[in-house]
Design an enzyme around this catalytic site. Structure first.
Site, PDB file in Angstrom:
ATOM      1  N   GLY A   1      11.714 -47.134  13.802  1.00 23.08           N
ATOM      2  CA  GLY A   1      10.644 -46.142  13.847  1.00 23.08           C
ATOM      3  C   GLY A   1       9.485 -46.523  14.738  1.00 23.08           C
TER       4      GLY A   1
ATOM      5  N   LYS B   1       7.266 -59.436   9.404  1.00 19.64           N
ATOM      6  CA  LYS B   1       7.809 -60.509   8.582  1.00 19.64           C
ATOM      7  C   LYS B   1       9.141 -61.055   9.094  1.00 19.64           C
ATOM      8  CE  LYS B   1       5.697 -59.186   4.176  1.00 19.64           C
ATOM      9  NZ  LYS B   1       5.988 -58.885   2.745  1.00 19.64           N
TER      10      LYS B   1
ATOM     11  N   GLY C   1      16.821 -49.783   9.909  1.00 19.58           N
ATOM     12  CA  GLY C   1      17.628 -50.706   9.120  1.00 19.58           C
ATOM     13  C   GLY C   1      19.092 -50.655   9.495  1.00 19.58           C
TER      14      GLY C   1
END
Length: 405
Positions: A356, A203, A379
């Site tokens: 990850g 996204k 993040g």
């Protein structure tokens, strides 16, 4: 970074006999039988833990795992499989302690110098996510020294990352955390040019701010996955039924325009690998980017695009990599990410990779030794690249200033 470093405390012999609480990021993937399938994050934290033990500390290690409901333990939330794997890597049994907030002991006695225990999933503690002060103070009371070595959780102001650092007698940065912060600073503060960033994922919306930020800094911005599909739409190309965010096409156009205005570039795929369904055994078809059919799904970049991007990467001065450019878990759609991975490994650039899926791709294609720095955070990695202040790092730097004065 401007924090007290755990390595300095060890060097100045301030650790022997102390209770040391180390916050790590052991949030690792497991298979259906609970076996750890990628232990990169565990192995990355071993130097800190082994150094603490060798220095004579009584060592407590805790981590989060998944997103459990606070106060509601289920077998899937337990760190037990992780503790077993951790122990195997260390060559010792690592006891797992549940209900540890009010005190940590082995067989009713305090843990001794040179002993090691793992404390159950810290996100099970009520008040963890909201950084509740009473919980933070209880955690701080368990230790003489708090060590944050969990860069992957440094962007979260939670009890085990931020609150405990406020109240522990001494709060410091572990070698992994410090190394990751310094590596990102090196990549972004004064990078060797050209600076190439790879930002991929499903996204645009989840990475919109980092795309905006990087568009003002990098010389080439390579997009991949669902993000690339949205940029292809913005470039007027057909994407069939591929994953994309049509409502963010204008944002993608703005990023492209911003880059072009200063002579930089967002390379758009010229060919892609498509399938009629999202499945590992779906037949793969290589097509020109202009020829994607209405019922096609784009699941990888094509060989021409991969070769062109590989050339860009091999001539880069600095590379920042977050995310695979295709569905690399499926063999037929893994070749674009494989080409990118090997190009980065073969480049003379300073390269830093994080996230990850990126770690899993690096492991799958065996390029660990070719990447200058592998960052365990996802993040946190993106937020630092964006220039944000991470709360778990800010509190360590503030505590260092207080100690200095």
């Amino acid at each position: 970074m401007n924090a007290i470093l755990f390595t300095d405390l060890i060097a100045s012999q301030q650790v022997a006999g102390k209770r040391v609480l180390i916050r790590v990021d052991f949030n690792v993937p497991q298979d259906a039988d609970g076996r750890v399938t990628d232990d990169t994050r565990i192995r990355a934290s071993l130097p800190c833990i082994e150094a603490a033990l060798q220095a004579g500390a009584a060592v407590m290690v805790t981590s989060h795992l998944g997103r459990p409901t606070e106060g509601q333990m289920t077998p899937e939330d337990s760190l037990a499989p992780v503790a077993r794997h951790f122990g195997e890597l260390l060559g010792r049994t690592v006891p797992l302690i549940a209900d540890w907030v009010d005190g940590v002991s082995i067989d009713g006695r305090p843990i001794a110098s040179g002993e090691l225990v793992m404390l159950e999933n810290c996100r099970l503690n009520v008040g963890e996510s909201k950084n509740v002060e009473s919980l933070s103070r209880k955690m701080a009371a368990l230790c003489d020294i708090f060590v944050n070595d969990a860069f992957g959780a440094a962007h979260r102001a939670q009890a085990s990352t931020h609150g405990v650092a406020r109240f522990a007698p001494l709060a410091c940065a572990g070698p992994l955390l410090a190394g990751e912060v310094d590596a990102i600073a090196k990549a972004m503060a004064q990078p060797q040019r050209p600076l190439v960033a790879i930002v991929a994922g499903s996204k645009v919306s989840t990475k919109l701010t980092i795309l905006d930020s990087l568009s003002a800094k990098v010389d080439r911005l390579i997009v991949g996955g669902g993000i690339a599909n949205t940029f292809m739409l913005a470039a007027g190309l057909p994407i069939g039924k591929s994953l994309a965010e049509a409502d963010l096409v204008d944002k993608a156009r703005a990023v492209i325009a911003s880059m072009r205005a200063r002579g930089a570039d967002v390379p758009i795929p010229v060919d892609v690998v498509t399938a009629k369904s999202f499945a590992a055994d779906a037949p793969a078809t290589i097509k020109a980017a202009t020829d994607v059919a209405a019922d096609d799904m784009i699941l990888d970049i094509g060989p021409q695009t991969a070769a062109a991007l590989a050339q860009l990467l091999k001539s880069a001065g600095t590379i920042v990599w977050n995310g695979p450019v295709g569905v690399f878990e499926f063999e037929a759609f893994s070749h674009g990410t494989e080409a990118i991975a090997h190009a980065i490994a073969q480049s003379d650039a300073f390269s830093i990779a994080g996230g990850g899926d990126t770690l899993a791709a690096i492991s799958k294609f065996g390029v660990e030794s070719g990447v200058s720095y592998i960052c365990t955070g996802g993040g946190a990695f993106l937020e630092m690249l964006e220039g944000r202040v991470l709360p778990a790092i800010e509190v360590l730097e503030r505590r260092a200033l207080e100690t200095a004065h």
